[in-house]
Design a protein around this motif. Sequence first.
Motif, PDB file in Angstrom:
ATOM      1  N   ASP A 146      -0.352   6.241 -10.748  1.00 47.40           N
ATOM      2  CA  ASP A 146      -0.525   7.650 -10.396  1.00 47.40           C
ATOM      3  C   ASP A 146      -0.147   7.825  -8.931  1.00 47.40           C
ATOM      4  N   VAL A 147       1.064   8.306  -8.692  1.00 45.32           N
ATOM      5  CA  VAL A 147       1.561   8.387  -7.315  1.00 45.32           C
ATOM      6  C   VAL A 147       0.830   9.436  -6.489  1.00 45.32           C
ATOM      7  N   ARG A 148      -0.020  10.233  -7.138  1.00 45.18           N
ATOM      8  CA  ARG A 148      -0.841  11.204  -6.394  1.00 45.18           C
ATOM      9  C   ARG A 148      -2.221  10.633  -6.057  1.00 45.18           C
ATOM     10  N   ARG A 149      -2.480   9.409  -6.487  1.00 45.16           N
ATOM     11  CA  ARG A 149      -3.772   8.770  -6.230  1.00 45.16           C
ATOM     12  C   ARG A 149      -3.939   8.462  -4.738  1.00 45.16           C
ATOM     13  N   GLN A 150      -5.174   8.523  -4.262  1.00 41.60           N
ATOM     14  CA  GLN A 150      -5.500   8.049  -2.921  1.00 41.60           C
ATOM     15  C   GLN A 150      -5.820   6.555  -3.042  1.00 41.60           C
ATOM     16  N   ALA A 151      -4.820   5.722  -2.774  1.00 44.87           N
ATOM     17  CA  ALA A 151      -4.961   4.273  -3.009  1.00 44.87           C
ATOM     18  C   ALA A 151      -5.276   3.502  -1.739  1.00 44.87           C
ATOM     19  N   ALA A 152      -5.833   4.188  -0.759  1.00 39.35           N
ATOM     20  CA  ALA A 152      -6.192   3.511   0.492  1.00 39.35           C
ATOM     21  C   ALA A 152      -7.137   2.356   0.199  1.00 39.35           C
ATOM     22  N   GLY A 153      -6.982   1.285   0.973  1.00 36.35           N
ATOM     23  CA  GLY A 153      -7.830   0.118   0.800  1.00 36.35           C
ATOM     24  C   GLY A 153      -7.252  -0.943  -0.106  1.00 36.35           C
ATOM     25  N   GLN A 154      -6.063  -0.695  -0.668  1.00 32.83           N
ATOM     26  CA  GLN A 154      -5.439  -1.737  -1.492  1.00 32.83           C
ATOM     27  C   GLN A 154      -5.230  -2.994  -0.635  1.00 32.83           C
ATOM     28  N   LEU A 155      -5.276  -4.150  -1.298  1.00 31.27           N
ATOM     29  CA  LEU A 155      -5.317  -5.424  -0.576  1.00 31.27           C
ATOM     30  C   LEU A 155      -4.011  -6.205  -0.620  1.00 31.27           C
ATOM     31  N   THR A 156      -2.921  -5.538  -0.969  1.00 32.87           N
ATOM     32  CA  THR A 156      -1.642  -6.238  -1.067  1.00 32.87           C
ATOM     33  C   THR A 156      -1.225  -6.837   0.272  1.00 32.87           C
ATOM     34  N   PHE A 157      -1.547  -6.158   1.369  1.00 31.76           N
ATOM     35  CA  PHE A 157      -1.243  -6.697   2.700  1.00 31.76           C
ATOM     36  C   PHE A 157      -2.372  -7.556   3.257  1.00 31.76           C
ATOM     37  N   GLY A 158      -3.382  -7.834   2.424  1.00 27.94           N
ATOM     38  CA  GLY A 158      -4.515  -8.607   2.883  1.00 27.94           C
ATOM     39  C   GLY A 158      -5.540  -7.744   3.588  1.00 27.94           C
ATOM     40  N   HIS A 159      -6.410  -8.416   4.334  1.00 24.36           N
ATOM     41  CA  HIS A 159      -7.488  -7.721   5.049  1.00 24.36           C
ATOM     42  C   HIS A 159      -8.013  -8.684   6.101  1.00 24.36           C
ATOM     43  N   GLY A 160      -8.618  -8.152   7.138  1.00 27.39           N
ATOM     44  CA  GLY A 160      -9.188  -9.012   8.160  1.00 27.39           C
ATOM     45  C   GLY A 160      -8.159  -9.497   9.163  1.00 27.39           C
ATOM     46  N   ILE A 161      -8.435 -10.611   9.821  1.00 27.74           N
ATOM     47  CA  ILE A 161      -7.587 -11.063  10.920  1.00 27.74           C
ATOM     48  C   ILE A 161      -6.195 -11.491  10.474  1.00 27.74           C
ATOM     49  N   HIS A 162      -6.039 -11.796   9.184  1.00 27.99           N
ATOM     50  CA  HIS A 162      -4.739 -12.237   8.694  1.00 27.99           C
ATOM     51  C   HIS A 162      -3.954 -11.123   8.002  1.00 27.99           C
ATOM     52  N   GLN A 163      -4.421  -9.893   8.122  1.00 26.82           N
ATOM     53  CA  GLN A 163      -3.690  -8.790   7.494  1.00 26.82           C
ATOM     54  C   GLN A 163      -2.257  -8.746   8.012  1.00 26.82           C
ATOM     55  N   CYS A 164      -1.324  -8.443   7.126  1.00 26.20           N
ATOM     56  CA  CYS A 164       0.109  -8.524   7.415  1.00 26.20           C
ATOM     57  C   CYS A 164       0.484  -7.773   8.691  1.00 26.20           C
ATOM     58  N   LEU A 165       1.108  -8.492   9.617  1.00 23.78           N
ATOM     59  CA  LEU A 165       1.492  -7.921  10.903  1.00 23.78           C
ATOM     60  C   LEU A 165       2.607  -6.887  10.753  1.00 23.78           C
ATOM     61  N   GLY A 166       3.489  -7.083   9.773  1.00 22.19           N
ATOM     62  CA  GLY A 166       4.628  -6.190   9.595  1.00 22.19           C
ATOM     63  C   GLY A 166       4.440  -5.150   8.515  1.00 22.19           C
ATOM     64  N   GLN A 167       3.181  -4.857   8.181  1.00 20.58           N
ATOM     65  CA  GLN A 167       2.928  -3.948   7.060  1.00 20.58           C
ATOM     66  C   GLN A 167       3.496  -2.552   7.293  1.00 20.58           C
ATOM     67  N   HIS A 168       3.497  -2.082   8.545  1.00 15.78           N
ATOM     68  CA  HIS A 168       3.993  -0.733   8.808  1.00 15.78           C
ATOM     69  C   HIS A 168       5.501  -0.657   8.580  1.00 15.78           C
ATOM     70  N   LEU A 169       6.213  -1.694   8.994  1.00 13.58           N
ATOM     71  CA  LEU A 169       7.658  -1.728   8.752  1.00 13.58           C
ATOM     72  C   LEU A 169       7.940  -1.803   7.256  1.00 13.58           C
ATOM     73  N   ALA A 170       7.190  -2.621   6.538  1.00 11.68           N
ATOM     74  CA  ALA A 170       7.395  -2.733   5.089  1.00 11.68           C
ATOM     75  C   ALA A 170       7.186  -1.387   4.399  1.00 11.68           C
TER      76      ALA A 170
END
Length: 408
Positions: free
Chosen positions: A339-363
Amino acid sequence: MVNPTGTTGTSEPLPPLAALPTERPAGCPFDPPAEFAQLREEEPLRSMVYPDGHVGWLATSHSLVREVLADNRFSTRPELVHWPVPGPAAEYTAPPAEPGMFLRMDAPEHTRYRRLLAGKFTTRRMRLLTERVEQVTAERLDAMERQGPTVDLFQEFALPIPAQMMCELLGVPYEDREFFERQAIATNDNSQGPEAQFAAYGELQKFLGELVLAKRAKPTDDVLSELTDSDLTDEELTNIGALLLGAGFDTTANMIGLSVYALLTHPDQLAALQAEPERADQAVEELLRYLTITDTGMRTALEDVELAGRTVKAGDTITLAVQAANRDPEKYPNPDVLDVRRQAAGQLTFGHGIHQCLGQHLARVEVRVALVELFKRFPGLRLAIPAEEVPLRTDSDFHGVVSLPVTW
């Protein structure tokens, strides 16, 4: 029934799983293994037997996976982790991370590298890279139009965009990019066997080592050049280059390819994106959640930890089923629906915490621009073969398509 501790209503834990579920349901190319839903409902932290005989754990709920990722009592160090799937990686104890490989380090070593790199992913650089993503995407669409009306969208569009962006981010000379891309892809291709993967990685390391020396001698406007002003050694810079490449190239290419495949097989969702392109950021977040191209992560307890009513002992490895966490109905109602209209904030594909993906914004920028501009240029884009015949990557560290024939 699940109680607030995340365990079953009985006090006795269920017996250990014999193995990690990995088989996706037939005819459902975007869905995780069906067993995860039942595991998450019955006992979201379940003991599990690893291929080397280690009895560790499997976490399948969003709250548990997020909790472990945020807890510094769990380590990402490779020499402590037991591998959850059969294969060469499960048959030996990995050595400690090489200098610069900060994703496989804990604080404070990880912190030193992370701080140096975080300063290179500035708002200014992201703005400039966004403009460049738009230019590169337009160039690839022009090339598709000249070649069409039938092309392999993965090879002609999904792959070249992040490949070129990573080359520019690292300062790879234009004439070397084909070699660079080929070795990067081969490194993650499990179907070729470990010897071929190690050989490709060795070629990549050699190339990056020479690139670091060139940047020291003659810096250019890229991340590697800027890092030569730090106290990092050549070895550290080489490994950081390899790490950034691995995190930002093949992953994003598969995300673009699989997203297009998902939208073409969900025409109502494609129509919603086309009708409201200004909400594309929201659609990308939902695609990241729904597709979850990186299936699992691992952490090992450094001390005894009470988690979900169980005691995870020091030395126990927990496999984090990110694909199950992103489909948790406690976090996302009707999670198996795109559902592309869903508010999917908090998904963990980029991880979470200190190891969260550094380049997530570019991706995110690369995926958003690619999808919006692709369907703007080719509004009638469709698969050139039956959907069930699209070949999927099953022998790779990332879920995706091998090829995606499309026409218009």
